[in-house]
Design a protein around this motif. Structure first.
Motif, PDB file in Angstrom:
ATOM      1  N   UNK A 109       0.827  -1.204   0.000  1.00 45.91           N
ATOM      2  CA  UNK A 109       0.000   0.000   0.000  1.00 45.91           C
ATOM      3  C   UNK A 109       0.866   1.260   0.000  1.00 45.91           C
ATOM      4  N   UNK A 110       1.921   1.278   0.806  1.00 51.66           N
ATOM      5  CA  UNK A 110       2.815   2.444   0.822  1.00 51.66           C
ATOM      6  C   UNK A 110       3.398   2.689  -0.566  1.00 51.66           C
ATOM      7  N   UNK A 111       3.866   1.647  -1.211  1.00 51.98           N
ATOM      8  CA  UNK A 111       4.448   1.785  -2.551  1.00 51.98           C
ATOM      9  C   UNK A 111       3.417   2.291  -3.544  1.00 51.98           C
ATOM     10  N   UNK A 112       2.198   1.783  -3.448  1.00 53.89           N
ATOM     11  CA  UNK A 112       1.134   2.226  -4.364  1.00 53.89           C
ATOM     12  C   UNK A 112       0.793   3.700  -4.132  1.00 53.89           C
ATOM     13  N   UNK A 113       0.723   4.102  -2.872  1.00 54.12           N
ATOM     14  CA  UNK A 113       0.417   5.512  -2.586  1.00 54.12           C
ATOM     15  C   UNK A 113       1.544   6.417  -3.063  1.00 54.12           C
ATOM     16  N   UNK A 114       2.777   6.041  -2.805  1.00 52.30           N
ATOM     17  CA  UNK A 114       3.912   6.835  -3.270  1.00 52.30           C
ATOM     18  C   UNK A 114       3.878   6.949  -4.791  1.00 52.30           C
ATOM     19  N   UNK A 115       3.644   5.848  -5.460  1.00 53.24           N
ATOM     20  CA  UNK A 115       3.608   5.848  -6.915  1.00 53.24           C
ATOM     21  C   UNK A 115       2.496   6.745  -7.455  1.00 53.24           C
TER      22      UNK A 115
END
Length: 132
Positions: free
Chosen positions: A68-74
């Motif tokens: 989820x963190x990676x998706x939000x950052x992206x």
């Protein structure tokens, strides 16, 4: 195979959330602030829910919080890159870049507690602001 499908559905859902609050091509800088405030609220709420409730629903090796963190950052990075292109296209004011910079800092600070900072980059390291 089903893991990939599940993560693709979650990824699509996150992108849809960002699309639902996206406002590009506005006349003044206030749209940047409105967008940033909306994604700040969404990011804070969603990551809190994932951290406190959703992680238990997935096997630990899925690293669902990191996903989820990676998706939000992206998604945040993509939107801010679009904002920067819009500012450049319209010969926007330097204050627009300042708003983007300040909000990437705010959003990094929201995501930071959920991530291993030694291992992953934040939003600021992925969004390149032009020299002013």
């Amino acid at each position: 195979m089903w893991k990939d499908k599940a993560l693709a559905v979650l990824s699509s859902s996150i992108a849809s959330t960002f699309d639902s609050v996206w406002e590009l091509n506005q006349e003044d800088e206030s749209w940047i602030l409105r967008f940033a405030q909306k994604i700040k609220g969404i990011t804070e709420q969603d990551l809190r829910v994932v951290d406190q409730h959703l992680q238990q629903c997935f096997p630990p090796h899925w690293n669902i919080l990191e996903f989820f963190c990676s998706e939000y950052v992206s998604n945040i990075r993509l939107r801010f890159e679009e904002i920067i292109r819009q500012i450049q296209t319209t010969q926007g004011q330097a204050s627009s870049y300042t708003i983007v910079y300040n909000w990437t800092t705010v959003l990094n600070n929201i995501i930071k507690p959920y991530r291993d900072r030694n291992k992953h980059e934040g939003i600021l390291t992925q969004v390149t602001l032009p020299n002013l």
